[in-house]
Motif scaffolding. Sequence first.
Motif, PDB file in Angstrom:
ATOM      1  N   LYS A   3      31.451  41.754  35.779  1.00  0.00           N
ATOM      2  CA  LYS A   3      31.632  42.052  37.202  1.00  0.00           C
ATOM      3  C   LYS A   3      33.016  41.575  37.631  1.00  0.00           C
ATOM      4  CE  LYS A   3      26.836  42.229  38.421  1.00  0.00           C
ATOM      5  NZ  LYS A   3      25.803  41.884  39.371  1.00  0.00           N
ATOM      6  N   TYR A   4      33.536  42.226  38.662  1.00  0.00           N
ATOM      7  CA  TYR A   4      34.939  42.017  39.027  1.00  0.00           C
ATOM      8  C   TYR A   4      35.081  41.519  40.463  1.00  0.00           C
ATOM      9  CZ  TYR A   4      35.533  44.916  34.904  1.00  0.00           C
ATOM     10  OH  TYR A   4      35.465  45.411  33.631  1.00  0.00           O
ATOM     11  N   ASN A   5      36.107  40.691  40.654  1.00  0.00           N
ATOM     12  CA  ASN A   5      36.509  40.318  42.011  1.00  0.00           C
ATOM     13  C   ASN A   5      37.486  41.385  42.495  1.00  0.00           C
ATOM     14  OD1 ASN A   5      35.029  37.975  41.746  1.00  0.00           O
ATOM     15  ND2 ASN A   5      36.786  36.726  41.182  1.00  0.00           N
ATOM     16  N   VAL A   6      37.100  42.084  43.559  1.00  0.00           N
ATOM     17  CA  VAL A   6      37.883  43.252  43.999  1.00  0.00           C
ATOM     18  C   VAL A   6      38.444  43.000  45.400  1.00  0.00           C
ATOM     19  CG1 VAL A   6      37.840  45.729  44.458  1.00  0.00           C
ATOM     20  CG2 VAL A   6      36.379  44.785  42.651  1.00  0.00           C
ATOM     21  N   ALA A   7      39.766  43.130  45.527  1.00  0.00           N
ATOM     22  CA  ALA A   7      40.407  43.075  46.847  1.00  0.00           C
ATOM     23  C   ALA A   7      40.595  44.498  47.344  1.00  0.00           C
ATOM     24  CB  ALA A   7      41.767  42.385  46.737  1.00  0.00           C
ATOM     25  N   VAL A   8      40.289  44.710  48.616  1.00  0.00           N
ATOM     26  CA  VAL A   8      40.592  46.001  49.243  1.00  0.00           C
ATOM     27  C   VAL A   8      41.599  45.711  50.358  1.00  0.00           C
ATOM     28  CG1 VAL A   8      39.687  48.000  50.489  1.00  0.00           C
ATOM     29  CG2 VAL A   8      38.314  46.937  48.680  1.00  0.00           C
ATOM     30  N   MET A  19      37.091  53.591  50.623  1.00  0.00           N
ATOM     31  CA  MET A  19      37.070  52.917  49.309  1.00  0.00           C
ATOM     32  C   MET A  19      35.822  52.039  49.193  1.00  0.00           C
ATOM     33  SD  MET A  19      40.991  51.667  48.948  1.00  0.00           S
ATOM     34  CE  MET A  19      42.218  52.654  48.088  1.00  0.00           C
ATOM     35  N   LEU A  20      35.534  51.281  50.234  1.00  0.00           N
ATOM     36  CA  LEU A  20      34.352  50.410  50.221  1.00  0.00           C
ATOM     37  C   LEU A  20      33.077  51.237  50.117  1.00  0.00           C
ATOM     38  CD1 LEU A  20      35.502  47.894  52.981  1.00  0.00           C
ATOM     39  CD2 LEU A  20      35.106  47.340  50.571  1.00  0.00           C
ATOM     40  N   ALA A  31      31.696  41.233  41.476  1.00  0.00           N
ATOM     41  CA  ALA A  31      31.235  39.850  41.634  1.00  0.00           C
ATOM     42  C   ALA A  31      31.409  39.480  43.103  1.00  0.00           C
ATOM     43  CB  ALA A  31      32.035  38.924  40.737  1.00  0.00           C
ATOM     44  N   LYS A  32      32.599  39.817  43.634  1.00  0.00           N
ATOM     45  CA  LYS A  32      32.807  39.674  45.087  1.00  0.00           C
ATOM     46  C   LYS A  32      33.838  40.690  45.551  1.00  0.00           C
ATOM     47  CE  LYS A  32      36.375  36.076  45.043  1.00  0.00           C
ATOM     48  NZ  LYS A  32      36.809  34.745  45.485  1.00  0.00           N
ATOM     49  N   VAL A  33      33.680  41.079  46.810  1.00  0.00           N
ATOM     50  CA  VAL A  33      34.641  41.965  47.462  1.00  0.00           C
ATOM     51  C   VAL A  33      35.391  41.123  48.483  1.00  0.00           C
ATOM     52  CG1 VAL A  33      34.910  43.951  49.003  1.00  0.00           C
ATOM     53  CG2 VAL A  33      33.220  44.016  47.176  1.00  0.00           C
ATOM     54  N   VAL A  34      36.723  41.231  48.457  1.00  0.00           N
ATOM     55  CA  VAL A  34      37.524  40.508  49.447  1.00  0.00           C
ATOM     56  C   VAL A  34      38.302  41.529  50.271  1.00  0.00           C
ATOM     57  CG1 VAL A  34      39.263  38.718  49.833  1.00  0.00           C
ATOM     58  CG2 VAL A  34      37.754  38.577  47.829  1.00  0.00           C
ATOM     59  N   PRO A  35      37.807  41.831  51.485  1.00  0.00           N
ATOM     60  CA  PRO A  35      38.532  42.761  52.345  1.00  0.00           C
ATOM     61  C   PRO A  35      39.753  42.072  52.936  1.00  0.00           C
ATOM     62  CG  PRO A  35      36.399  42.138  53.325  1.00  0.00           C
ATOM     63  CD  PRO A  35      36.596  41.295  52.122  1.00  0.00           C
ATOM     64  N   MET A  36      40.887  42.773  52.911  1.00  0.00           N
ATOM     65  CA  MET A  36      42.121  42.181  53.438  1.00  0.00           C
ATOM     66  C   MET A  36      42.774  43.145  54.420  1.00  0.00           C
ATOM     67  SD  MET A  36      43.798  40.644  49.958  1.00  0.00           S
ATOM     68  CE  MET A  36      42.805  39.708  48.792  1.00  0.00           C
ATOM     69  N   ALA A  37      43.429  42.556  55.414  1.00  0.00           N
ATOM     70  CA  ALA A  37      44.151  43.347  56.412  1.00  0.00           C
ATOM     71  C   ALA A  37      45.223  42.444  57.010  1.00  0.00           C
ATOM     72  CB  ALA A  37      43.183  43.870  57.481  1.00  0.00           C
ATOM     73  N   ILE A  68      41.470  37.396  42.075  1.00  0.00           N
ATOM     74  CA  ILE A  68      41.232  38.843  42.130  1.00  0.00           C
ATOM     75  C   ILE A  68      41.512  39.505  40.775  1.00  0.00           C
ATOM     76  CG2 ILE A  68      42.030  40.998  43.201  1.00  0.00           C
ATOM     77  CD1 ILE A  68      40.317  39.166  45.052  1.00  0.00           C
ATOM     78  N   ASP A  69      40.559  40.331  40.317  1.00  0.00           N
ATOM     79  CA  ASP A  69      40.725  41.093  39.074  1.00  0.00           C
ATOM     80  C   ASP A  69      41.324  42.473  39.342  1.00  0.00           C
ATOM     81  OD1 ASP A  69      39.326  39.167  37.374  1.00  0.00           O
ATOM     82  OD2 ASP A  69      37.521  39.787  38.480  1.00  0.00           O
ATOM     83  N   ILE A  70      40.885  43.095  40.436  1.00  0.00           N
ATOM     84  CA  ILE A  70      41.319  44.452  40.767  1.00  0.00           C
ATOM     85  C   ILE A  70      41.710  44.473  42.240  1.00  0.00           C
ATOM     86  CG2 ILE A  70      40.636  46.893  40.947  1.00  0.00           C
ATOM     87  CD1 ILE A  70      38.491  46.301  38.798  1.00  0.00           C
TER      88      ILE A  70
END
Length: 121
Positions: A3-8, A19-20, A31-37, A68-70
């Motif tokens: 599983k991957y830590n994904v930043a959007v 995308m989400l 593994a976790k989603v990190v939304p960024m703005a 973050i992996d991706i």
Amino acid sequence: MRKYNVAVVGATGAVGEEMLRVMQEFDFPVAKVVPMASARSAGGHVTYNGEEIVVKELTETIFEEEEIDIALFSAGGSVSAHFAPFAAEAGAVVIDNTSHFRMDPEVPLVVPEVNPEDIAR
Ligand SMILES: NC(=O)c1ccc[n+]([C@@H]2O[C@H](COP(=O)([O-])OP(=O)(O)OC[C@H]3O[C@@H](n4cnc5c(N)ncnc54)[C@H](OP(=O)(O)O)[C@@H]3O)[C@@H](O)[C@H]2O)c1
């Protein structure tokens, strides 16, 4: 399965929301989603798999801090130009949805149905 830590990056925008949505539809192994703005939206929330997730401010150090992996970028070309190198430097695979790197010979232009193997570069 890994599983991957994904930043959007740009998660509060029209493309980031999509995308989400697609990640949820395809049950992407996160593994976790990190939304960024930007600072404007930081502290707000997006919903992912029924869970409210806090939007974080995009900074130069956040990719390393969040392991973050991706990193999916869709916050405009100038944002990618400045911040994508920090994500790559932190070890993330950056998938940039803007046109900023499109003609850069060092950055593969990947169309999943055509040349998915090029993402390894
Ligand atoms: N490849 C394609 O087919 C395609 C199609 C459409 C768009 N795009 C790309 O996607 C980008 C976004 O389009 P959109 O329609 O989603 O735009 P949008 O609805 O205006 O959303 C922009 C997003 O970027 C964030 N953002 C803006 N400036 C920022 C900054 N300085 N630091 C961090 N985050 C920032 C915004 O956060 P806030 O909420 O904090 O403002 C928001 O989440 C476009 O600029 C374009 O590069 C690509």
